[in-house]
Design a protein around this motif. Structure first.
Motif, PDB file in Angstrom:
ATOM      1  N   ASN A 291       0.798  -1.323   0.096  1.00 30.09           N
ATOM      2  CA  ASN A 291      -0.030   0.118  -0.172  1.00 30.09           C
ATOM      3  C   ASN A 291       0.848   1.358  -0.073  1.00 30.09           C
ATOM      4  O   ASN A 291       0.542   2.233  -0.582  1.00 30.09           O
ATOM      5  CB  ASN A 291      -0.910   0.021   1.292  1.00 30.09           C
ATOM      6  CG  ASN A 291      -2.013  -1.288   1.160  1.00 30.09           C
ATOM      7  OD1 ASN A 291      -2.243  -1.523  -0.156  1.00 30.09           O
ATOM      8  ND2 ASN A 291      -2.419  -1.496   2.454  1.00 30.09           N
ATOM      9  N   TYR A 292       1.949   1.351   0.650  1.00 29.25           N
ATOM     10  CA  TYR A 292       2.913   2.443   0.611  1.00 29.25           C
ATOM     11  C   TYR A 292       3.581   2.675  -0.563  1.00 29.25           C
ATOM     12  O   TYR A 292       3.408   3.906  -1.076  1.00 29.25           O
ATOM     13  CB  TYR A 292       4.086   2.080   1.839  1.00 29.25           C
ATOM     14  CG  TYR A 292       5.231   2.929   1.652  1.00 29.25           C
ATOM     15  CD1 TYR A 292       5.047   4.162   2.184  1.00 29.25           C
ATOM     16  CD2 TYR A 292       6.447   2.633   0.805  1.00 29.25           C
ATOM     17  CE1 TYR A 292       6.091   5.097   2.072  1.00 29.25           C
ATOM     18  CE2 TYR A 292       7.445   3.677   0.821  1.00 29.25           C
ATOM     19  CZ  TYR A 292       7.323   4.803   1.392  1.00 29.25           C
ATOM     20  OH  TYR A 292       8.379   5.752   1.362  1.00 29.25           O
ATOM     21  N   GLU A 294       1.927   1.869  -3.521  1.00 27.64           N
ATOM     22  CA  GLU A 294       0.992   2.456  -4.393  1.00 27.64           C
ATOM     23  C   GLU A 294       0.857   3.814  -4.045  1.00 27.64           C
ATOM     24  O   GLU A 294       0.824   4.832  -4.884  1.00 27.64           O
ATOM     25  CB  GLU A 294      -0.188   1.561  -4.249  1.00 27.64           C
ATOM     26  CG  GLU A 294      -0.182   0.347  -4.908  1.00 27.64           C
ATOM     27  CD  GLU A 294      -1.583  -0.494  -4.373  1.00 27.64           C
ATOM     28  OE1 GLU A 294      -2.394   0.245  -3.935  1.00 27.64           O
ATOM     29  OE2 GLU A 294      -1.728  -1.638  -4.911  1.00 27.64           O
ATOM     30  N   ARG A 295       0.751   4.380  -2.456  1.00 24.85           N
ATOM     31  CA  ARG A 295       0.687   5.651  -2.589  1.00 24.85           C
ATOM     32  C   ARG A 295       1.697   6.587  -2.785  1.00 24.85           C
ATOM     33  O   ARG A 295       1.695   7.632  -3.291  1.00 24.85           O
ATOM     34  CB  ARG A 295       0.275   6.017  -0.897  1.00 24.85           C
ATOM     35  CG  ARG A 295      -1.006   5.477  -0.480  1.00 24.85           C
ATOM     36  CD  ARG A 295      -1.105   5.972   1.042  1.00 24.85           C
ATOM     37  NE  ARG A 295      -0.027   5.543   1.711  1.00 24.85           N
ATOM     38  CZ  ARG A 295      -0.007   4.440   2.558  1.00 24.85           C
ATOM     39  NH1 ARG A 295      -0.845   3.336   2.472  1.00 24.85           N
ATOM     40  NH2 ARG A 295       1.053   4.423   3.383  1.00 24.85           N
ATOM     41  N   GLU A 299       1.337   9.886  -5.522  1.00 24.87           N
ATOM     42  CA  GLU A 299       1.825  11.093  -4.959  1.00 24.87           C
ATOM     43  C   GLU A 299       3.049  11.788  -5.635  1.00 24.87           C
ATOM     44  O   GLU A 299       3.069  12.978  -5.993  1.00 24.87           O
ATOM     45  CB  GLU A 299       1.963  10.825  -3.534  1.00 24.87           C
ATOM     46  CG  GLU A 299       0.767  10.675  -2.628  1.00 24.87           C
ATOM     47  CD  GLU A 299       1.363  10.542  -1.143  1.00 24.87           C
ATOM     48  OE1 GLU A 299       2.502  10.705  -0.508  1.00 24.87           O
ATOM     49  OE2 GLU A 299       0.248  10.300  -0.290  1.00 24.87           O
TER      50      GLU A 299
END
Length: 790
Positions: A291-292, A294-295, A299
């Motif tokens: 998840n990190y 992907e973010r 960003e």
């Protein structure tokens, strides 16, 4: 080649050592050190004996267990694939036997709650299963676990219980079978079948805690593989009580067979459950990291931070170049504005200004053209003419327009410069954040990789355990049960005593070698002959009949002694050294005080006088005269110092001795300048007069190593005797003798070795008190350490 060189160098060094090794000196040091050697060996052996005598014996009992693994994989034809699994199983069984979980089962089964001990004179003895009493207990205060309670048996019915509470000793008397109740514990002490009427001794017992017993087993139990191929392991336990060691090993073996049947599958299930839990946690962590990532991609719109960093640096470099160019152009435009305001000729540099706007460029060309036109017309008209005034009017109008255009152009460049600097600041902020972002991203990526590897290892371990659970059962057998130990493993009396003897010999040899290396004194004739380049006239044995407080004449009372015979030999050898007829002048000296030159002079003179020759001994040591002491007299006021200065006559200064034909002249009063007196002609005249009156004149001179008087007298003598005292004179004194020989001034210089022992070639001084103090600090007393190693 380097190795050969080193080997040769080592060989030469060893060769030099053995060539310089003096076996006789070593033997001499050995004989002198025999009591030290015996003492060292005695001390070490005594220490070893005391260690063996007062060390509690430690016994070891062991057993051998054969591990059998029956795998269902053999039926599937997969036996070869699981051969390595057997070794893992053996290691697993060993760890199981060493675990606290298993030891807790042993503690529960063993009757070790209370330990009983008997106080001996120096050691204590554990009374395992043969204690005269047994203790039932209930501990209310946990601090009394593993705490000693003394029990002194007073009679067949009573005992005295002693323990410590809050730093104070508590002593109470009880009866056997009587319940003892306190706020800290409840005890019931009862007699056993081992109790006897005459057993009035002091015992102590401890109530063992569970942790203490487990720690005891962990420290005393050893489990090692005996033979991997045979799948056997050895279980050992050491204890000071051999019965206890045997019983505990047997208990461990029997509990292990039962325990493995109950626990093995349970242990596997626990391991698999633990692995499942760890796998689930690891999956959650991996999902968080994904998840990190992907973010981060959404960003920052990138995953390649290195490329972004390089691109930002390039953009900063380009902006810096543009900003620099803008600032230079603004500066040049300001310079042109200033020139216009000052009505100066424009110094235009198209390269530095760059490309100008069209309107500004046209106006600038127009202004330059008008300026050139004015300059041309000034050649034909003066400045007040109408034509020149018209041109000036056009220049003024063009200058105003040009100033306005320059101002607008400079403002636009200022705005652009502000924009560039704003962009640059934004890039710098971005640049400063990129390394930390890259570091965080890289760290997270590495942790993610480690978690992936950990996940894989967990899954592999789980698969291995599931295969073991599905295909393996144990069928273990005790091949050799624990036997009762016979001899203790510690202390090994024979080995310790043998090692003590060897250590004592080694320590003695080291001490002997140190003494040999530290022995820097001349010890015997052979050693002296190696050190000096002059002949050795003779040796004088140590005089041991009486202790000498000072120089003494001893040959009269001991005319047939070995000392007298040695002096007669010297007297004979002197005739060979100087064979000419007539009176002889003999000088006797030494390196330092205390070597016995005055002793040799007095006794040698006495021996010569016994042959009916007239002998006179002259004391030239005017600083510390000693000759008069040898003959029991006092230092006369008439002596050498007064004779040389003509203050007395020779006849009055010559003193007789108790030996016929033996006379002496004392040193006289101590002069301030003894060396200068010996340089005067009166000294030579005095010696000549003495030679006329006596057959032999012996000059007792000061030590040549301290003052120059001896050299002045030795030059004038026919024979020069140099006294060296055995085990007193240092070996480096030989350099003084060799230097005297090398000077060429002394043709008949010889050496006399004084005070040798009865051992051929080696000896000691003839008296502890025979020291010759030349100055107040002339001879320092040896320290205890120097006496040991001398």
């Amino acid at each position: 080649m380097s190795t050969d060189y080193q080997s040769n160098g080592q060989y030469e060094s060893e060769k030099d050592f053995f060539e310089s090794f003096d076996l006789e000196r070593f033997w001499y040091v050995l004989k002198r050190s025999k009591y030290w050697i015996i003492g060292f060996i005695f001390l070490v052996v005594s220490g070893a004996y005391l260690y063996v005598r007062y060390t509690k014996p430690l016994y070891k009992s062991d057993s051998i267990i054969k591990l059998e693994f029956q795998s269902e994989a053999n039926a599937l034809g997969l036996a070869n694939a699981f051969n390595a699994q057997d070794q893992n199983e053996i290691s697993g069984e060993i760890e199981l036997l060493r675990s606290k979980l298993f030891f807790s089962r042993v503690v529960e089964a063993a009757d070790l709650d209370v330990s009983y001990h008997l106080y001996g004179r120096y050691l204590t003895d554990e009374r395992y299963k043969n204690s005269p009493f047994v203790v039932s207990h209930k501990i209310l205060n946990t601090s009394y676990y593993d705490f000693p309670f003394d029990v002194e048996i007073i009679s067949s019915d009573e005992f005295e219980l002693t323990y410590t509470k809050n730093g104070s000793e508590v002593v109470n008397q009880y009866r056997f079978g009587e319940e003892i109740r306190t706020s800290d514990f409840n005890f019931l002490i009862e007699k056993t079948s081992f109790f006897t009427e005459d057993l009035k001794r002091v015992f102590y017992f401890t109530v063992n805690s569970r942790d203490a017993l487990i720690n005891y087993l962990q420290s005393r139990v050893e489990v090692i593989p005996e033979n991997f191929s045979a799948k056997t392991i050895r279980v050992s336990l050491t204890d000071h009580n051999r019965f206890k060691a045997r019983d505990l090993v047997n208990l461990i073996d029997s509990l292990y067979l039962d325990y493995t049947r109950e626990v093995k599958n349970q242990a596997l299930e626990q391991k698999i459950s633990f692995l499942d839990e760890q796998i689930e946690k690891t999956e959650d962590k991996l999902q968080e990291y994904e998840n990190y990532f992907e973010r981060f991609t959404i960003e920052n719109r990138t995953t390649n931070l290195n490329e972004d960093l390089n691109r930002t640096i390039d953009q900063l470099a380009q902006l810096d170049s543009v900003i620099f160019s803008l600032k230079k152009r603004i500066k040049d435009v300001q310079r042109l504005e200033n020139q216009l305001k000052a009505n100066l000729t424009l110094s235009l540099n198209p390269i530095s200004i760059g490309r100008l706007p069209t309107a500004l460029d046209q106006q600038l060309d127009e202004y330059i053209s008008l300026t050139q036109e004015r300059e041309l017309k000034l050649g034909s008209y003066n400045e007040t003419s109408y034509i020149i005034q018209q041109v000036d009017s056009k220049l003024t109008k063009s200058r105003i327009n040009l100033t306005s255009l320059f101002s607008g152009y400079r403002k636009s460049m200022d705005d652009r410069l502000t924009l560039m600097e704003s962009q640059r600041s934004a890039l710098e902020v971005n640049l400063s954040s990129l390394p930390s972002m890259r570091t965080e991203f890289g760290k997270t990526n590495r942790v993610y990789s480690l978690e992936e590897e950990f996940m894989l290892s967990l899954q592999q371990s789980k698969i291995g355990l599931e295969i073991t659970r599905a295909g393996t059962v144990t069928d273990n057998v005790i091949l050799s049960s624990a036997s009762l130990p016979g001899a203790p493993i510690k202390p090994q009396k024979f080995m310790i005593m043998a090692a003590a003897i060897v250590m004592g010999v080694v320590v003695s040899l080291v001490f002997l070698l140190i003494k040999y290396l530290a022995h820097n004194k001349v010890a015997g004739i052979k050693e002296l002959e190696k050190l000096v380049n002059v002949p050795v006239l003779g040796s004088i044995p140590k005089y041991t009949r009486n202790d000498l407080d000072h120089t003494a004449l001893v040959v009269k009372s001991n005319s047939k002694s070995s000392l007298s015979e040695a002096l007669r030999t010297m007297r004979t050898n002197m005739d060979f050294i100087d064979a000419k007829n007539g009176s002889k002048l003999v000088s006797i000296t030494s390196t330092v005080p205390g070597e016995g030159k005055t002793f040799v002079a007095a006794n040698l003179g006495a021996i010569i006088a016994m042959t009916n020759q007239k002998v006179c001994i002259v004391d030239l040591d005017m600083r510390k005269p000693k000759v008069h002491l040898a003959f029991g007299g006092v230092s006369s006021q008439d002596g050498m110092s007064t004779l040389i200065t003509k203050k007395s006559n020779l006849k009055a200064s010559i003193q007789k001795t108790e030996i016929e034909n033996l006379h002496f002249v004392s040193a006289g009063p101590t002069p301030p300048n003894p060396s200068e007196l010996l340089l005067q002609n009166e000294f030579e005249d005095l010696l000549a007069e003495l030679k006329k009156q006596f057959d032999v004149v012996i000059l007792d001179t000061p030590p040549v190593g301290l003052v120059t008087d001896a050299r002045l007298a030795m030059v004038k003598s026919d024979i020069q005797l140099y006294v060296v005292r055995a085990d007193y004179s240092k070996r480096n004194f030989s350099k003084v003798i060799n230097d005297l020989k090398a000077s060429g001034q002394f043709c008949n210089i010889t050496v006399v070795l004084n005070a040798i022992s009865s051992t051929p070639g080696y000896g000691y001084g003839y008296g502890n008190g025979y020291n010759y103090g030349y100055y107040e600090d002339g001879v320092k007393k040896n320290s205890v350490l120097s006496k040991i190693f001398s």
